[in-house]
Design a protein around this motif. Structure first.
Motif, PDB file in Angstrom:
ATOM      1  N   ALA A 176       0.836  -1.209   0.000  1.00 43.95           N
ATOM      2  CA  ALA A 176       0.000   0.000   0.000  1.00 43.95           C
ATOM      3  C   ALA A 176       0.866   1.253   0.000  1.00 43.95           C
ATOM      4  N   SER A 177       1.926   1.250   0.774  1.00 50.45           N
ATOM      5  CA  SER A 177       2.850   2.397   0.809  1.00 50.45           C
ATOM      6  C   SER A 177       3.537   2.587  -0.537  1.00 50.45           C
ATOM      7  N   LEU A 178       3.948   1.478  -1.143  1.00 45.17           N
ATOM      8  CA  LEU A 178       4.579   1.546  -2.463  1.00 45.17           C
ATOM      9  C   LEU A 178       3.629   2.158  -3.479  1.00 45.17           C
ATOM     10  N   GLU A 179       2.383   1.713  -3.474  1.00 42.46           N
ATOM     11  CA  GLU A 179       1.406   2.263  -4.416  1.00 42.46           C
ATOM     12  C   GLU A 179       1.192   3.751  -4.177  1.00 42.46           C
ATOM     13  N   PHE A 180       1.123   4.164  -2.908  1.00 44.86           N
ATOM     14  CA  PHE A 180       0.973   5.570  -2.554  1.00 44.86           C
ATOM     15  C   PHE A 180       2.175   6.383  -3.056  1.00 44.86           C
ATOM     16  N   ILE A 181       3.364   5.897  -2.783  1.00 39.20           N
ATOM     17  CA  ILE A 181       4.592   6.579  -3.223  1.00 39.20           C
ATOM     18  C   ILE A 181       4.597   6.713  -4.744  1.00 39.20           C
ATOM     19  N   HIS A 182       4.254   5.649  -5.440  1.00 38.26           N
ATOM     20  CA  HIS A 182       4.249   5.664  -6.903  1.00 38.26           C
ATOM     21  C   HIS A 182       3.229   6.668  -7.449  1.00 38.26           C
ATOM     22  N   GLN A 183       2.011   6.631  -6.931  1.00 36.23           N
ATOM     23  CA  GLN A 183       0.961   7.514  -7.429  1.00 36.23           C
ATOM     24  C   GLN A 183       1.217   8.970  -7.088  1.00 36.23           C
ATOM     25  N   ARG A 184       1.682   9.223  -5.877  1.00 36.33           N
ATOM     26  CA  ARG A 184       1.804  10.598  -5.393  1.00 36.33           C
ATOM     27  C   ARG A 184       3.109  11.277  -5.805  1.00 36.33           C
ATOM     28  N   PHE A 185       4.228  10.539  -5.744  1.00 25.59           N
ATOM     29  CA  PHE A 185       5.539  11.178  -5.912  1.00 25.59           C
ATOM     30  C   PHE A 185       6.266  10.775  -7.190  1.00 25.59           C
ATOM     31  N   LYS A 186       5.886   9.683  -7.792  1.00 27.89           N
ATOM     32  CA  LYS A 186       6.456   9.224  -9.059  1.00 27.89           C
ATOM     33  C   LYS A 186       7.995   9.239  -9.082  1.00 27.89           C
ATOM     34  N   PRO A 187       8.619   8.492  -8.175  1.00 26.77           N
ATOM     35  CA  PRO A 187      10.082   8.412  -8.229  1.00 26.77           C
ATOM     36  C   PRO A 187      10.508   7.597  -9.455  1.00 26.77           C
ATOM     37  N   THR A 188      11.765   7.720  -9.825  1.00 26.55           N
ATOM     38  CA  THR A 188      12.308   6.907 -10.908  1.00 26.55           C
ATOM     39  C   THR A 188      12.288   5.443 -10.509  1.00 26.55           C
ATOM     40  N   GLY A 189      12.646   5.198  -9.239  1.00 29.04           N
ATOM     41  CA  GLY A 189      12.704   3.825  -8.780  1.00 29.04           C
ATOM     42  C   GLY A 189      12.705   3.744  -7.266  1.00 29.04           C
ATOM     43  N   ILE A 190      12.738   2.503  -6.799  1.00 29.79           N
ATOM     44  CA  ILE A 190      12.729   2.255  -5.357  1.00 29.79           C
ATOM     45  C   ILE A 190      13.856   1.296  -4.995  1.00 29.79           C
ATOM     46  N   ILE A 191      14.238   1.364  -3.721  1.00 32.14           N
ATOM     47  CA  ILE A 191      15.197   0.433  -3.139  1.00 32.14           C
ATOM     48  C   ILE A 191      14.513  -0.187  -1.936  1.00 32.14           C
ATOM     49  N   THR A 192      14.668  -1.492  -1.783  1.00 30.48           N
ATOM     50  CA  THR A 192      14.096  -2.183  -0.645  1.00 30.48           C
ATOM     51  C   THR A 192      14.814  -3.508  -0.434  1.00 30.48           C
ATOM     52  N   THR A 193      14.630  -4.084   0.741  1.00 30.87           N
ATOM     53  CA  THR A 193      15.134  -5.421   1.038  1.00 30.87           C
ATOM     54  C   THR A 193      14.048  -6.470   0.828  1.00 30.87           C
ATOM     55  N   ARG A 194      12.861  -6.051   0.442  1.00 29.82           N
ATOM     56  CA  ARG A 194      11.702  -6.937   0.370  1.00 29.82           C
ATOM     57  C   ARG A 194      11.370  -7.334  -1.076  1.00 29.82           C
ATOM     58  N   GLY A 195      11.490  -8.623  -1.335  1.00 31.79           N
ATOM     59  CA  GLY A 195      11.246  -9.148  -2.678  1.00 31.79           C
ATOM     60  C   GLY A 195       9.849  -8.880  -3.190  1.00 31.79           C
ATOM     61  N   ARG A 196       8.834  -8.969  -2.326  1.00 30.30           N
ATOM     62  CA  ARG A 196       7.454  -8.750  -2.782  1.00 30.30           C
ATOM     63  C   ARG A 196       7.255  -7.305  -3.255  1.00 30.30           C
ATOM     64  N   LEU A 197       7.974  -6.367  -2.648  1.00 30.93           N
ATOM     65  CA  LEU A 197       7.867  -4.971  -3.091  1.00 30.93           C
ATOM     66  C   LEU A 197       8.588  -4.764  -4.422  1.00 30.93           C
ATOM     67  N   ILE A 198       9.662  -5.497  -4.645  1.00 29.88           N
ATOM     68  CA  ILE A 198      10.357  -5.430  -5.938  1.00 29.88           C
ATOM     69  C   ILE A 198       9.413  -5.908  -7.043  1.00 29.88           C
ATOM     70  N   LYS A 199       8.760  -7.034  -6.816  1.00 28.72           N
ATOM     71  CA  LYS A 199       7.844  -7.565  -7.823  1.00 28.72           C
ATOM     72  C   LYS A 199       6.709  -6.582  -8.115  1.00 28.72           C
ATOM     73  N   LYS A 200       6.147  -5.990  -7.079  1.00 24.79           N
ATOM     74  CA  LYS A 200       5.060  -5.023  -7.262  1.00 24.79           C
ATOM     75  C   LYS A 200       5.568  -3.778  -7.989  1.00 24.79           C
ATOM     76  N   ALA A 201       6.727  -3.270  -7.584  1.00 26.47           N
ATOM     77  CA  ALA A 201       7.294  -2.081  -8.232  1.00 26.47           C
ATOM     78  C   ALA A 201       7.593  -2.361  -9.702  1.00 26.47           C
ATOM     79  N   ASN A 202       8.067  -3.552 -10.012  1.00 24.59           N
ATOM     80  CA  ASN A 202       8.280  -3.931 -11.415  1.00 24.59           C
ATOM     81  C   ASN A 202       6.974  -3.831 -12.191  1.00 24.59           C
TER      82      ASN A 202
END
Length: 182
Positions: A64-90
């Motif tokens: 949910a936080s990733l989706e919020f960050i993507h919709q609101r701030f539109k960064p080029t990319g993300i860094i995380t230690t969590r594989g499920r967030l990598i898959k969602k960000a992809n």
């Protein structure tokens, strides 16, 4: 091309990059309340920004936080230690960096599997002063590697790059400008 990827912890750090040849940076340790103004400023200066999701204060690192960050701030990319967030960000079209900590052979085995499952664009291996491990990951999974953590000297930057790292992340501002573009 400069192979340092500046890791910015404050706007004061970022101000040192304005007018430089850098056009990408990683944002670490930011409070959610500062995210909008900081990213707006960085984008106005033409920077591509990678947000470290695990280090945003006041926001949990979940889908949910990733989706919020993507919709609101539109960064080029993300860094995380969590594989499920990598898959969602992809799936959202963001560039992805999976941060892994290499502490022993078991961690290496688990990390290789996580990289294969999550398919990040880049892997950040910590500590970045481990060229042997950088080479192992580039050979085993074929993903590009960012070396980060404990990078304190120009020799450590050179060793990481020679081992196959695409970039080196460092918050050591002296190193940001010690290497000239080839």
């Amino acid at each position: 091309m400069v192979k340092i990827l500046p890791a910015v912890r404050s706007m004061k750090d970022f101000e040192k990059l304005i007018g430089s040849d850098y056009k990408e940076c990683v944002v670490l340790d930011i409070h959610i309340g500062h995210l909008e103004s900081h990213l707006t400023t960085m984008k106005q200066h033409g920077f591509e920004v990678y947000l470290h999701l695990d280090l945003i204060k006041g926001l949990s690192a979940d889908v949910a936080s990733l989706e919020f960050i993507h919709q609101r701030f539109k960064p080029t990319g993300i860094i995380t230690t969590r594989g499920r967030l990598i898959k969602k960000a992809n799936s959202l079209g963001l560039k992805t960096v999976l941060r892994i900590f290499v502490i022993d052979s078991s961690a290496i085995e688990k990390s290789i599997e996580l990289v294969r499952q999550s398919e990040p664009d880049l892997i950040e291996i910590l500590p970045g002063v481990v060229p042997k491990v950088i080479h192992l990951f580039t050979r085993e999974v074929g993903a590009e590697v960012i070396a980060g953590g404990l990078i304190e000297t120009q020799a450590e930057v050179e060793n990481a790059l020679a081992a196959g790292a695409k970039y080196v992340t460092t918050s050591n501002k002296d190193l940001w400008f010690s290497r000239q573009a080839p």
